[in-house]
Scaffold this motif. Structure first.
Motif, PDB file in Angstrom:
ATOM      1  N   LEU A   1       0.845  -1.194   0.000  1.00 38.14           N
ATOM      2  CA  LEU A   1       0.000   0.000   0.000  1.00 38.14           C
ATOM      3  C   LEU A   1       0.877   1.239   0.000  1.00 38.14           C
ATOM      4  CD1 LEU A   1      -2.702  -1.051   2.591  1.00 38.14           C
ATOM      5  CD2 LEU A   1      -2.809  -1.160   0.098  1.00 38.14           C
ATOM      6  N   ASP A   2       0.448   2.237  -0.758  1.00 38.37           N
ATOM      7  CA  ASP A   2       1.250   3.432  -0.939  1.00 38.37           C
ATOM      8  C   ASP A   2       0.455   4.639  -0.415  1.00 38.37           C
ATOM      9  OD1 ASP A   2       2.900   5.428  -1.774  1.00 38.37           O
ATOM     10  OD2 ASP A   2       2.626   5.075  -3.926  1.00 38.37           O
ATOM     11  N   ALA A   3       0.644   4.948   0.845  1.00 35.77           N
ATOM     12  CA  ALA A   3       0.039   6.126   1.478  1.00 35.77           C
ATOM     13  C   ALA A   3      -1.447   6.270   1.163  1.00 35.77           C
ATOM     14  CB  ALA A   3       0.803   7.385   1.075  1.00 35.77           C
ATOM     15  N   ILE A   4      -2.232   5.286   1.533  1.00 33.36           N
ATOM     16  CA  ILE A   4      -3.660   5.358   1.207  1.00 33.36           C
ATOM     17  C   ILE A   4      -4.472   5.954   2.356  1.00 33.36           C
ATOM     18  CG2 ILE A   4      -3.572   3.344  -0.324  1.00 33.36           C
ATOM     19  CD1 ILE A   4      -5.152   1.929   2.043  1.00 33.36           C
ATOM     20  N   ASP A   5      -5.548   6.595   1.975  1.00 30.02           N
ATOM     21  CA  ASP A   5      -6.550   7.059   2.940  1.00 30.02           C
ATOM     22  C   ASP A   5      -7.830   6.291   2.667  1.00 30.02           C
ATOM     23  OD1 ASP A   5      -4.863   9.091   3.960  1.00 30.02           O
ATOM     24  OD2 ASP A   5      -5.328  10.307   2.186  1.00 30.02           O
ATOM     25  N   LEU A   6      -8.433   5.810   3.712  1.00 33.29           N
ATOM     26  CA  LEU A   6      -9.670   5.054   3.517  1.00 33.29           C
ATOM     27  C   LEU A   6     -10.502   5.161   4.789  1.00 33.29           C
ATOM     28  CD1 LEU A   6     -11.354   2.924   1.871  1.00 33.29           C
ATOM     29  CD2 LEU A   6     -10.054   1.180   3.069  1.00 33.29           C
ATOM     30  N   ALA A   7     -11.775   5.507   4.619  1.00 39.99           N
ATOM     31  CA  ALA A   7     -12.670   5.559   5.781  1.00 39.99           C
ATOM     32  C   ALA A   7     -13.854   4.648   5.510  1.00 39.99           C
ATOM     33  CB  ALA A   7     -13.142   6.981   6.022  1.00 39.99           C
TER      34      ALA A   7
ATOM     35  N   SER B   1      -6.086  -8.307  -9.724  1.00 36.32           N
ATOM     36  CA  SER B   1      -5.429  -8.921  -8.568  1.00 36.32           C
ATOM     37  C   SER B   1      -3.940  -8.613  -8.577  1.00 36.32           C
ATOM     38  CB  SER B   1      -5.657 -10.423  -8.570  1.00 36.32           C
ATOM     39  OG  SER B   1      -4.773 -11.025  -9.470  1.00 36.32           O
ATOM     40  N   GLY B   2      -3.387  -8.501  -7.374  1.00 36.40           N
ATOM     41  CA  GLY B   2      -1.964  -8.207  -7.262  1.00 36.40           C
ATOM     42  C   GLY B   2      -1.664  -6.721  -7.175  1.00 36.40           C
ATOM     43  N   ASN B   3      -2.695  -5.894  -7.064  1.00 39.03           N
ATOM     44  CA  ASN B   3      -2.463  -4.455  -7.018  1.00 39.03           C
ATOM     45  C   ASN B   3      -2.517  -3.872  -5.609  1.00 39.03           C
ATOM     46  OD1 ASN B   3      -2.020  -2.803  -9.579  1.00 39.03           O
ATOM     47  ND2 ASN B   3      -3.438  -4.394 -10.243  1.00 39.03           N
ATOM     48  N   GLY B   4      -2.496  -4.731  -4.614  1.00 41.44           N
ATOM     49  CA  GLY B   4      -2.492  -4.216  -3.244  1.00 41.44           C
ATOM     50  C   GLY B   4      -3.688  -4.678  -2.428  1.00 41.44           C
ATOM     51  N   GLN B   5      -4.581  -5.465  -3.067  1.00 41.17           N
ATOM     52  CA  GLN B   5      -5.729  -5.974  -2.318  1.00 41.17           C
ATOM     53  C   GLN B   5      -5.272  -6.820  -1.136  1.00 41.17           C
ATOM     54  OE1 GLN B   5      -5.346  -6.172  -5.623  1.00 41.17           O
ATOM     55  NE2 GLN B   5      -7.306  -6.174  -6.706  1.00 41.17           N
TER      56      GLN B   5
ATOM     57  N   GLY C   1      -1.254  -0.316  -5.465  1.00 39.19           N
ATOM     58  CA  GLY C   1      -1.191   0.064  -4.057  1.00 39.19           C
ATOM     59  C   GLY C   1      -1.793   1.416  -3.744  1.00 39.19           C
ATOM     60  N   ARG C   2      -2.470   2.037  -4.722  1.00 41.04           N
ATOM     61  CA  ARG C   2      -3.099   3.330  -4.459  1.00 41.04           C
ATOM     62  C   ARG C   2      -4.607   3.213  -4.665  1.00 41.04           C
ATOM     63  NH1 ARG C   2       0.415   7.687  -4.830  1.00 41.04           N
ATOM     64  NH2 ARG C   2      -1.337   8.919  -5.507  1.00 41.04           N
ATOM     65  N   LEU C   3      -5.370   4.077  -3.985  1.00 41.24           N
ATOM     66  CA  LEU C   3      -6.821   4.009  -4.093  1.00 41.24           C
ATOM     67  C   LEU C   3      -7.352   5.169  -4.911  1.00 41.24           C
ATOM     68  CD1 LEU C   3      -7.881   3.138  -0.426  1.00 41.24           C
ATOM     69  CD2 LEU C   3      -7.383   1.603  -2.312  1.00 41.24           C
ATOM     70  N   SER C   4      -8.362   4.881  -5.736  1.00 43.05           N
ATOM     71  CA  SER C   4      -9.041   5.957  -6.460  1.00 43.05           C
ATOM     72  C   SER C   4      -9.998   6.632  -5.492  1.00 43.05           C
ATOM     73  CB  SER C   4      -9.831   5.374  -7.625  1.00 43.05           C
ATOM     74  OG  SER C   4     -10.986   4.724  -7.119  1.00 43.05           O
ATOM     75  N   PRO C   5     -10.441   7.844  -5.809  1.00 38.63           N
ATOM     76  CA  PRO C   5     -11.500   8.433  -4.986  1.00 38.63           C
ATOM     77  C   PRO C   5     -12.751   7.570  -5.094  1.00 38.63           C
ATOM     78  CG  PRO C   5     -10.920   9.878  -6.839  1.00 38.63           C
ATOM     79  CD  PRO C   5     -10.010   8.712  -6.904  1.00 38.63           C
ATOM     80  N   PRO C   6     -13.555   7.496  -4.041  1.00 39.01           N
ATOM     81  CA  PRO C   6     -14.758   6.650  -4.107  1.00 39.01           C
ATOM     82  C   PRO C   6     -15.796   7.226  -5.053  1.00 39.01           C
ATOM     83  CG  PRO C   6     -14.662   7.851  -2.025  1.00 39.01           C
ATOM     84  CD  PRO C   6     -13.396   8.166  -2.750  1.00 39.01           C
ATOM     85  N   SER C   7     -16.553   6.358  -5.670  1.00 38.31           N
ATOM     86  CA  SER C   7     -17.671   6.853  -6.468  1.00 38.31           C
ATOM     87  C   SER C   7     -18.920   6.111  -6.029  1.00 38.31           C
ATOM     88  CB  SER C   7     -17.392   6.623  -7.946  1.00 38.31           C
ATOM     89  OG  SER C   7     -17.029   5.281  -8.142  1.00 38.31           O
TER      90      SER C   7
ATOM     91  N   ARG D   1      -9.882   2.752 -14.714  1.00 36.97           N
ATOM     92  CA  ARG D   1      -9.209   2.999 -13.436  1.00 36.97           C
ATOM     93  C   ARG D   1      -8.418   1.776 -12.995  1.00 36.97           C
ATOM     94  NH1 ARG D   1     -13.023   6.534  -9.422  1.00 36.97           N
ATOM     95  NH2 ARG D   1     -13.050   8.394 -10.728  1.00 36.97           N
ATOM     96  N   MET D   2      -9.014   0.582 -13.238  1.00 37.56           N
ATOM     97  CA  MET D   2      -8.306  -0.650 -12.864  1.00 37.56           C
ATOM     98  C   MET D   2      -6.980  -0.755 -13.584  1.00 37.56           C
ATOM     99  SD  MET D   2     -11.533  -3.261 -12.745  1.00 37.56           S
ATOM    100  CE  MET D   2     -10.690  -4.814 -12.738  1.00 37.56           C
ATOM    101  N   ALA D   3      -6.928  -0.218 -14.797  1.00 32.92           N
ATOM    102  CA  ALA D   3      -5.685  -0.250 -15.561  1.00 32.92           C
ATOM    103  C   ALA D   3      -4.750   0.874 -15.135  1.00 32.92           C
ATOM    104  CB  ALA D   3      -5.995  -0.156 -17.051  1.00 32.92           C
ATOM    105  N   GLY D   4      -5.138   1.662 -14.155  1.00 34.44           N
ATOM    106  CA  GLY D   4      -4.237   2.672 -13.620  1.00 34.44           C
ATOM    107  C   GLY D   4      -4.510   4.079 -14.128  1.00 34.44           C
ATOM    108  N   HIS D   5      -5.572   4.273 -14.941  1.00 34.87           N
ATOM    109  CA  HIS D   5      -5.878   5.611 -15.439  1.00 34.87           C
ATOM    110  C   HIS D   5      -6.697   6.391 -14.435  1.00 34.87           C
ATOM    111  CE1 HIS D   5      -4.473   4.520 -19.464  1.00 34.87           C
ATOM    112  NE2 HIS D   5      -5.000   3.342 -19.192  1.00 34.87           N
ATOM    113  N   GLY D   6      -6.559   7.707 -14.505  1.00 34.14           N
ATOM    114  CA  GLY D   6      -7.456   8.566 -13.747  1.00 34.14           C
ATOM    115  C   GLY D   6      -7.182   8.635 -12.272  1.00 34.14           C
ATOM    116  N   PHE D   7      -5.945   8.298 -11.847  1.00 34.82           N
ATOM    117  CA  PHE D   7      -5.627   8.465 -10.443  1.00 34.82           C
ATOM    118  C   PHE D   7      -5.183   9.886 -10.181  1.00 34.82           C
ATOM    119  CE2 PHE D   7      -6.292   4.130 -10.197  1.00 34.82           C
ATOM    120  CZ  PHE D   7      -6.331   3.757  -8.879  1.00 34.82           C
TER     121      PHE D   7
END
Lengths: 349, 313, 517
Positions: free
Chosen positions: C280-286, C299-303, C484-490, C503-509
């Protein structure tokens, strides 16, 4: 060919396969006896008679079983948690060293205080000896099988050094042996004039205690969980490393009691041939008992009987007494196979 | 100063290589087993059995090389037993290996007593003699050490090269490494996991037995009890130390043997001030230290000690 | 995809009356079908419908109890994978069969030369791999170690393995489960090229849209039987879904409601790198009361890192964990349990349950130290057994007795035990990591119902799933994880599948990371 889990076996199956294992062992041993040019029936009759044919034989078997109960328990406890302690031999010798150090006059106390003190110190020494490999396993990922095996050789050399140095009996005519432990530090004989000593009682009591620990306590539960699936145990919040440390302490301590009981109960002093491989035989004892502490008592007596009986047989029938060790090793292999077959069935397609 | 001078004597290096030879055989044997995913703790017993089998063959009038072959065959038999119990039956490799060691050792002692009931001191055979390789053996210091040895030592060198070649340059070697990494990769390519693993254990065990035979047929000339004396366990440490690579394991074996030869000589130099047991302990202590240093970084064969079940998820 | 339209083409593969039983379960019940040259058959079915069993029989991993497999007119000997390989059948397994510490080249060439050959012919193998990867657009570095490859690349290696052996029939078992939508597109393009050369393909899937996109003919499997066969052109998703599920199992309905307070909050949390997926790379999650947060991603992206962090099995390297306004500094599995986090692990067998211990012993594994089950270090087995019986009853677990070894239970029943254990004491946070993987339809619906019940009573639920449909169906809001990074929630329904795929492919972060995995 594949293995398929079987439903939880009933009592009959649980006993059937191990019985088959013993039978297979006897068949294999019989072949060897034939090769050695003797009659298997005669030989096994002599072994049985030598093991249990007289009061003397029986007592001798129980005497021989005493250290095996301790080392068997040590292995059973460790293997339950999949801590591969192959170093019971070393722990036994360390226990014996402590017994000699404290029991030859260094500490003066009445028997009821001295003996427990020696026992506790011996256990501590054995426990610490196994803690080393356990820490190395957990901290550095060093396989404890290799470290405990190598420690056996190191400790034997260490004992040899002591027996030629500080612990050497000045009255020992130059032999590498220690002084005899004082009377207060000796375990009483169970029957006047016979070799069976109080160590046997301690051994059986230890087995009962360990049975309770394994069945009824959280520690026993933790050890079984760690041994069966460490990852799942860790996930459930069981402190796996700490459990392994506790297991190591317990196992090392039990093995050390074997050394204590041999010195304080039987031999009276420490020599380099105190143990004819009790530590290694403990592995067989534990596996034959399917790691059940109460079973350890039975299997230790059984294994001791084979050894004692084979000694007697060897004198009269001329078949080398090493047949006993062959039988014990064969029994180990057939028994692990049998245990597997009670849990899995083989499907050939 | 004297302690350092030892390193410059020819006899020291000759001894080092002689001590290394059985370790090289057995380490290569264990390496093959573990590369295929099977830990073989039967090594100590298999070496004992090999030592006896080779020696008794020669004692009974057989040729020295026939003795080596019989030793190897003995290893194969115990290897197949270990393989059968741990591969298709999937039994604990730890427990089975210890069982094989106990069985092989006790069977050896039993057979010894049955075949030689009368003797009190072990009879001697005419062992392999050193054979100087012309030219090479004239190189100062290392020449006699490496090239004035018995044929079995030369066979040990060849074994390392052969094991390295087979593991990395032949189809069967690739399959052995793959079966130790991921058995299902091998199964999916139509190769039997059971056959690969059992084959590797059989071959590896043969090498262990030859390592044992070196002691009775090359280093010494008779068989006595407990002569393996933990060498098998040290080989297991050497495999880890060598990160499962033949070349590195070879270096480990030679370093270890040099140390062992050194401590024997150091004992004489120090003249009894330090108890000799301390010196004898050092090889075992060294093995443990070596394991501590490398264990963290070691890349184990992924499927080492993991039994394989056909079609399992 | 089939240019010839089927019918007259040569039959390359014929399965006749394949039956396979595992104990009381019939995994395959007299299944028969033909595969023609250049045809793509989709084998559609829910988890547990018998697809994988069937393919394992076809490939020789299993031996069928009855029935035969014929390839190019010849009957294959049962139980011999090498015979299937020799007959030109190649299989890309769902779980890759690659040796990680070996090279691409070695993996592909493994077993293609006689094992007794004195030398591995590296040059020839290299030339052939280069030729194949050029012809079919399967780019790969032949000397790379498998452990250095991405999931998509590993799949390419698997396909190359089959092609290297001149496979004429290619079986792909759930090939898209591990791919991003983009990688899936690339895979389909490759398959089209392959079919154009006359290769036949069996495509195993439970995803209707993929089946519709890729196949000529669809065979629907249900409980080990073929429940229907349709030409893809003549059917639609609705019909296939009905054939697949049989009696309709009612999926629970999600009733909108607004979330409550934040229960657990991760602030700038990073974890140490470890094998098996990104850290995980400095994630915020509530996570908030009464809300299911769905985590989508390849899979393999930090789950795995996030799941084990919340489960308490890994500690954060930096950042803070706050639970109900309390900063928790000493984080562990026990701390997580003490803060009433219920955990459903990804792998039931490896981490969820201890196979050789009993049901009773398993259900108390998280709570055995509580006064309910032990006093002064002594276990109260009676109370433990009562607890096991309660779970067995409440969660409808099918097992002979609380003393039965868990290994003997089916996946669905094992998962019910895990639910019972995790939901005991009404946890305030629920971590559900791939909670329905490998379960049959009924069990899936059951797990979904339980997760929604927990949400409705006010638990904060984190649902991690590789099945995007599952996330979209259950989650009140969706977060995508990539590297290892999270997108903003939608919010539910805010993003299309396409957008989530990007987004899963890494776009739009947030920081504009655009390179695809």
């Amino acid at each position: 060919m594949r293995l398929e889990p079987k439903p939880t076996p009933g009592l009959a199956t649980t006993l059937l396969y191990p019985a088959g294992a013993i039978l297979a062992t006897i068949v294999i041993a019989s072949l060897l006896v034939l090769i050695a040019g003797a009659s298997p029936f005669n030989v096994f009759w002599l072994v049985a008679k030598g093991a249990a044919g007289s009061q003397f034989a029986l007592l001798e078997t129980l005497t021989r079983a005493t250290p095996l109960i301790f080392t068997g328990l040590a292995v059973a406890v460790a293997f339950r948690a999949k801590l591969w302690n192959i170093g019971a031999e070393a722990q036994l010798y360390i226990g014996a060293v402590v017994t000699v150090v404290l029991g030859t006059g260094a500490v003066a106390m009445p028997t009821p205080a001295l003996i427990p003190l020696i026992m506790i110190c011996a256990m501590l020494a054995g426990a610490l000896l196994l803690l080393g490999p356990a820490v190395l396993k957990v901290r550095f990922g060093v396989d404890e099988v290799v470290t405990t095996l190598l420690l056996n050789f190191i400790v034997i050399l260490f004992v040899s050094m002591l027996l030629e140095g500080v612990l050497k009996d000045p009255m020992g005519l130059g032999w590498p042996q220690s002084k005899r432990v004082i009377a207060d530090a000796q375990l009483p004989r169970l029957i006047q004039g016979k070799r069976l000593h109080f160590g046997f009682v301690i051994a059986v009591a230890s087995a009962v205690v360990m049975w309770v620990v394994m069945k009824k306590t959280t520690l026993g539960y933790e050890m079984r969980a760690v041994g069966n699936n460490a990852e799942a145990a860790r996930f459930a919040g069981i402190p796996v490393n700490r459990v392994l440390m506790k297991t190591a302490l317990l196992s090392g301590g039990l093995a050390a009691l074997a050394g204590f009981s041999e010195v304080a109960g039987l031999k009276g002093n420490l020599t380099l041939d105190l143990s004819p491989g009790f530590g290694y035989t403990g592995i067989v004892v534990a596996m034959l008992a399917m790691l059940n502490p109460l079973g350890v008592v039975a299997s230790a007596i059984f294994v001791a009987g084979i050894f004692v009986g084979a000694d007697a047989m060897s004198r009269s029938a001329g078949v080398p007494s090493y047949i006993a060790q062959v039988m014990v090793a064969t029994a180990l292999l057939t028994m692990v196979t049998a245990i597997m077959l009670t849990r899995y069935r083989i499907r050939w397609k | 100063m004297e302690a350092f001078d030892i390193l410059l004597t020819t006899s020291f290096w000759v001894a080092a290589i002689r001590i290394a030879s059985p370790l090289i055989f057995a380490t290569m044997g264990e390496l093959i087993c573990e590369r295929a995913g099977v830990l073989n703790l039967g090594i100590e017993g298999i070496m004992t059995a090999g030592a006896f089998a080779g020696w008794i063959t020669v004692y009974a009038g057989g040729d020295l090389w026939l003795g080596v072959a019989v030793a190897a065959l003995t290893g194969v038999v115990f290897g197949l037993l270990h393989g059968f119990l741990t591969v298709p039956l999937g039994l604990s490799q730890h427990v089975t290996g210890i069982g094989i060691t106990l069985l092989a050792t006790s069977l050896t002692y039993f057979t010894y007593r049955v075949s030689l009931p009368e003797v009190t001191s072990p009879p001697k055979i005419e062992p392999f003699q050193p054979f100087a390789i012309p030219g090479l053996s004239d190189i100062p210091l290392i020449g006699p050490a490496l090239f004035n040895q018995t044929p079995l030592t030369y066979l040990a060198y060849v074994t390392v090269a052969l094991v390295a070649w087979v593991l990395y340059r032949t189809p069967v070697g690739i399959a052995v490494r793959a079966v130790g990494e991921n058995p299902s990769a091998v199964e999916a390519q139509g190769i039997s996991v059971t056959a690969m693993r059992m084959g590797a254990v059989a071959v590896g065990s043969a090498l262990m037995a030859v390592g044992g035979a070196f002691l009775t047929m090359s280093a010494f000339n008779s068989f006595f009890f407990e002569m393996i004396n933990g060498r098998g366990w040290i080989c297991i440490a050497l495999v880890v130390f060598g990160s499962w690579r033949p070349g590195k394991a070879l270096i480990g074996a030679i370093l270890f043997a040099a140390f062992d030869a050194y401590q024997v000589r150091l004992q004489q130099v120090t003249g009894g001030v330090i108890p000799y047991q301390i010196f004898l302990m050092m090889p075992y202590v060294l093995s443990i230290l070596a394991l501590i240093v490398v264990a963290r970084r070691a890349t184990y064969p992924k499927a080492l000690m993991v039994p394989y079940q056909k079609g399992e998820r | 995809m089939n240019a010839e339209g089927g019918g007259e083409a040569e039959t390359v593969l014929r399965l006749s009356n394949i039956t396979k039983r595992f104990g009381p379960l019939t995994a395959s019940d007299s299944v028969s079908f033909d595969l023609k040259r250049g045809e793509v058959i989709a084998l559609l079915g829910e988890n547990g419908a018998g697809k994988t069993t069937l393919m394992n029989i076809l490939f020789g991993h299993y031996v069928a109890d009855e029935g035969t497999v014929e390839a190019f007119g010849k009957t294959l000997p049962p139980g011999e994978p090498h015979a299937a390989l020799a007959a030109g059948i190649g299989m890309v397994h769902q779980h890759f069969t690659l040796a990680d510490q070996m090279t691409v080249l070695e993996n592909i060439a493994l077993g293609t030369q006689s094992l007794f050959a004195p030398r591995f012919d590296r040059g020839r193998a290299l030339a052939r791999i280069e030729e194949l990867s050029r012809d079919f657009g399967l780019e790969i570095r032949a000397d790379a170690l498998i452990s250095d490859l991405s999931v998509g690349e590993r799949q390419r290696v698997e396909i190359l393995k089959a092609l290297y052996r001149d496979a004429r029939v290619l079986i792909l078992d759930e090939p898209t489960a591990v791919l991003t939508p983009l990688e899936t597109e690339a895979l389909f393009a490759t398959l089209r090229k392959l079919v154009a050369t006359g290769l036949s393909i069996i495509f195993i899937s439970h995803k209707l849209n993929e089946v519709m996109a890729v196949s000529d003919r669809v065979l629907v499997l249900r409980s080990g039987r073929i429940s229907g066969e349709r030409r893809t052109a003549d059917t639609d998703r609705g019909e296939l879904a009905a054939l697949m599920v049989g009696e309709t199992i009612k999926e629970p309905e999600v009733v909108e409601h607004s979330p409550g307070d934040t229960v657990i909050e991760l602030v700038a949390v990073s974890t140490a790198g470890r094998a098996g997926g990104a850290p995980l790379d400095a994630i915020d999650l509530a996570l908030r009361e009464g809300e299911i947060t769905g985590l989508a991603g390849v899979s393999g992206n930090g789950q795995a890192a996030l799941a084990s962090l919340i489960a308490g099995t890994t500690k954060p390297e930096s950042g803070t964990i706050r639970i109900r306004d309390e900063i928790v500094s000493d984080w562990s599995a026990r701390a997580a349990l003490a803060h009433r986090i219920g955990r459903i692990p990804e792998d039931r067998h490896a981490t969820g349950m201890i196979g050789d211990m009993s049901v009773t012993e398993n259900v108390i594994s998280e709570a055995y130290r509580s006064p309910r089950f032990s006093r002064a270090g002594l276990l109260d087995w009676k109370s433990a057994e009562q607890f096991a019986e309660t779970i067995i009853r409440d969660y409808d677990v099918k097992c002979p007795s609380p003393n039965a070894r868990v290994r003997l239970l089916s996946g669905g029943n094992m998962q019910k035990l895990i639910l019972g254990r995790a939901f005991d004491g009404e946890p305030q946070v629920i971590l559900a990591n791939q909670p329905t993987r490998g379960l049959d339809v009924g069990a899936v619906a059951y797990v979904h119902t339980k997760l929604l019940e927990a949400r409705n009573r006010g638990a904060a639920v984190l649902l991690i799933s590789e099945d995007l449909d599952e996330v979209l169906a259950l989650a009140d809001r969706v977060i995508v994880i990539s590297k290892g990074r999270l997108s903003p929630p939608s919010k539910r329904g805010e993003l299309s599948v396409r957008e989530i795929g990007e987004r899963m492919a890494g776009h739009g972060f947030a920081d504009g990371v655009t390179d695809a995995a």
